[in-house]
Scaffold this motif. Structure first.
Motif, mmCIF file in Angstrom:
data_model
loop_
_atom_site.group_PDB
_atom_site.id
_atom_site.type_symbol
_atom_site.label_atom_id
_atom_site.label_comp_id
_atom_site.label_asym_id
_atom_site.label_seq_id
_atom_site.Cartn_x
_atom_site.Cartn_y
_atom_site.Cartn_z
ATOM 1 N N ASP A 275 -42.282 13.834 -9.353
ATOM 2 C CA ASP A 275 -43.607 14.205 -8.877
ATOM 3 C C ASP A 275 -44.349 15.508 -8.988
ATOM 4 O OD1 ASP A 275 -43.561 11.242 -8.628
ATOM 5 O OD2 ASP A 275 -43.119 11.357 -6.454
ATOM 6 N N ARG A 276 -43.465 16.208 -9.272
ATOM 7 C CA ARG A 276 -43.833 17.831 -9.361
ATOM 8 C C ARG A 276 -44.420 18.397 -10.675
ATOM 9 N NH1 ARG A 276 -41.892 20.343 -4.606
ATOM 10 N NH2 ARG A 276 -40.657 19.005 -3.303
ATOM 11 N N TYR A 277 -44.428 17.371 -11.643
ATOM 12 C CA TYR A 277 -45.062 17.605 -12.983
ATOM 13 C C TYR A 277 -46.466 18.255 -12.636
ATOM 14 C CZ TYR A 277 -47.671 17.272 -17.345
ATOM 15 O OH TYR A 277 -48.448 17.499 -18.193
ATOM 16 N N VAL A 278 -46.941 19.317 -13.168
ATOM 17 C CA VAL A 278 -48.405 19.741 -13.054
ATOM 18 C C VAL A 278 -49.195 18.729 -14.087
ATOM 19 C CG1 VAL A 278 -50.076 21.483 -13.111
ATOM 20 C CG2 VAL A 278 -47.810 21.769 -12.090
ATOM 21 N N PRO A 279 -50.144 18.070 -13.935
ATOM 22 C CA PRO A 279 -50.905 17.520 -14.871
ATOM 23 C C PRO A 279 -51.610 18.293 -16.061
ATOM 24 C CG PRO A 279 -51.057 16.110 -12.935
ATOM 25 C CD PRO A 279 -50.286 17.520 -12.574
ATOM 26 N N GLY A 280 -51.541 17.938 -17.186
ATOM 27 C CA GLY A 280 -52.181 18.893 -18.056
ATOM 28 C C GLY A 280 -51.528 19.849 -18.732
ATOM 29 N N THR A 281 -50.318 20.006 -18.261
ATOM 30 C CA THR A 281 -49.544 21.210 -18.957
ATOM 31 C C THR A 281 -48.554 21.107 -19.842
ATOM 32 O OG1 THR A 281 -47.896 21.017 -17.057
ATOM 33 C CG2 THR A 281 -49.597 22.531 -16.694
ATOM 34 N N TYR A 282 -48.467 19.780 -20.287
ATOM 35 C CA TYR A 282 -47.186 19.625 -21.117
ATOM 36 C C TYR A 282 -48.125 19.758 -22.645
ATOM 37 C CZ TYR A 282 -44.313 16.893 -24.535
ATOM 38 O OH TYR A 282 -43.587 16.653 -25.550
ATOM 39 N N LEU A 283 -47.298 20.460 -23.345
ATOM 40 C CA LEU A 283 -47.992 20.828 -24.775
ATOM 41 C C LEU A 283 -46.788 20.974 -25.715
ATOM 42 C CD1 LEU A 283 -50.593 21.786 -26.224
ATOM 43 C CD2 LEU A 283 -50.187 23.775 -25.458
ATOM 44 N N VAL A 299 -42.213 23.604 -27.085
ATOM 45 C CA VAL A 299 -42.737 22.398 -26.244
ATOM 46 C C VAL A 299 -42.650 23.320 -24.796
ATOM 47 C CG1 VAL A 299 -42.416 20.298 -25.002
ATOM 48 C CG2 VAL A 299 -41.634 20.686 -27.553
ATOM 49 N N THR A 300 -43.889 22.881 -23.909
ATOM 50 C CA THR A 300 -43.740 23.572 -22.701
ATOM 51 C C THR A 300 -44.454 22.463 -21.918
ATOM 52 O OG1 THR A 300 -46.113 24.468 -23.305
ATOM 53 C CG2 THR A 300 -44.031 25.885 -23.617
ATOM 54 N N ALA A 301 -44.027 22.980 -20.222
ATOM 55 C CA ALA A 301 -44.648 22.054 -19.280
ATOM 56 C C ALA A 301 -44.582 23.005 -18.037
ATOM 57 C CB ALA A 301 -43.988 20.725 -19.139
ATOM 58 N N SER A 302 -45.336 22.499 -17.084
ATOM 59 C CA SER A 302 -45.265 23.255 -15.667
ATOM 60 C C SER A 302 -44.991 22.210 -14.610
ATOM 61 C CB SER A 302 -46.373 23.993 -15.289
ATOM 62 O OG SER A 302 -46.470 25.097 -16.141
ATOM 63 N N PHE A 303 -44.145 22.844 -13.560
ATOM 64 C CA PHE A 303 -43.717 22.158 -12.395
ATOM 65 C C PHE A 303 -44.115 22.892 -11.177
ATOM 66 C CE2 PHE A 303 -41.063 21.283 -16.055
ATOM 67 C CZ PHE A 303 -41.149 19.511 -16.004
#
Length: 305
Positions: A275-283, A299-303
């Motif tokens: 639930d800590r994945y920040v929407p819109g950050t997966y790329l 591949v990147t994503a933010s939490f």
């Protein structure tokens, strides 16, 4: 599924996974310009890197040279740790920005001193908040379906761990589900097919998904969701569920498209991190120049921690 939105009061951790082909070793010499070029303007706080080929030798000269190249380009004082690989001197590495995160413990990869489920695992905390999290970097066997399933079983206990755990790396396999890229195995030579697919009726090959499915669950077409699994969640599916278009969430992560390139470089979040994945950050970062800096894509994503 409730996905937490980021806010000014919640520090974000930006994570990258990247298979850097041969660790930058070209014709017997290291060239880290491709590492810098692959990352472009990305300023990840934590990089889970595969194929750090030979970086441990000569007093970790390869690792330190890679860090120096990144520092010169980004101005960020990255430091790193290495994990071992029993297939050769090209184990993965964890690179991190010590201004953002503090390493609390790096589990040595030596089999004689470290349980196999902790190899390649680092325990961290976010500076400022002190929020704890762990990261596991993996590079699964490219040849053996059986070994990949065993490697998945080795780390499956982290799925239900109470502390947030991010697992990332080149898992050399994909998962089940019609929404993921698929390969036409008739376009591949037999040896390549035998490494990544299973044969049913003569001439019919199906992509192997058992190892990744063990961690995130198998796709149930009747229910339109995953069932079972060890408690991990694919970050690209979290992105899809939170509004990222499917063509972006499920973009292949290899540059070769013979038969259709697969999504094999994964970021997986355990239940405590989901639930800590920040929407819109997966790329998935598609290279814009030739030659490509690697055969795999960043591949990147933010939490929000």
């Amino acid at each position: 599924m409730a996905l937490r939105d980021s806010s000014p009061g919640q520090p974000n951790l930006r994570v990258a996974v990247f298979n850097f082909e041969a660790g930058g070793l070209r014709d017997g010499r290291y060239n880290f310009s491709d590492l810098v070029r692959a990352r472009g303007p990305v300023r990840a706080d934590l990089v889970l890197l595969c194929e750090a080929k030979g970086w441990a030798g000569d007093g970790r000269r390869g690792l330190q040279s890679a860090l120096a190249a990144l520092d010169a380009e980004t101005g960020l004082p990255y430091v790193g740790e290495l994990a071992q690989c029993d297939r050769g001197p090209f184990g993965p590495a964890v690179l991190y920005n010590p201004v953002v995160v503090r390493l609390r413990c790096w589990h040595d990869a030596t089999p004689a001193t470290t349980p196999d489920d902790k190899r390649g695992l680092g325990e961290f905390e976010l500076r400022g908040s002190g929020a704890p999290f762990s990261a596991v970097v993996q590079h699964w066997d490219p040849r053996s379906l059986v070994r990949r399933r065993q490697e998945a079983e080795t780390v499956d206990r982290w799925g239900e761990h109470p502390v947030p755990v991010i697992l990332g790396g080149d898992l050399n396999g994909t998962a089940s589900g019609p929404h993921l890229p698929h390969c036409d195995w008739t376009q591949q030579q037999y040896v390549a097919r035998s490494h990544r697919a299973v044969q049913g009726p003569p001439g019919v090959w199906t992509t192997d998904t058992a190892a990744v499915d063990h961690l995130i669950g198998r796709w149930d077409p009747a229910r339109g969701e995953r069932v079972d699994g060890a408690g991990f969640f694919a970050v690209n599916e979290l992105a899809w569920q939170s509004g990222t278009p499917s063509q972006e969430a499920f973009r292949r992560t290899v540059n070769s498209d013979r038969g259709g390139g697969l999504l094999v470089d994964w970021l997986l979040a355990n239940r405590a991190l989901r639930d800590r994945y920040v929407p819109g950050t997966y790329l998935v970062h598609v290279p814009q120049t030739q030659p490509h800096p690697s055969d795999h894509r960043l591949v990147t994503a933010s939490f929000a921690l």
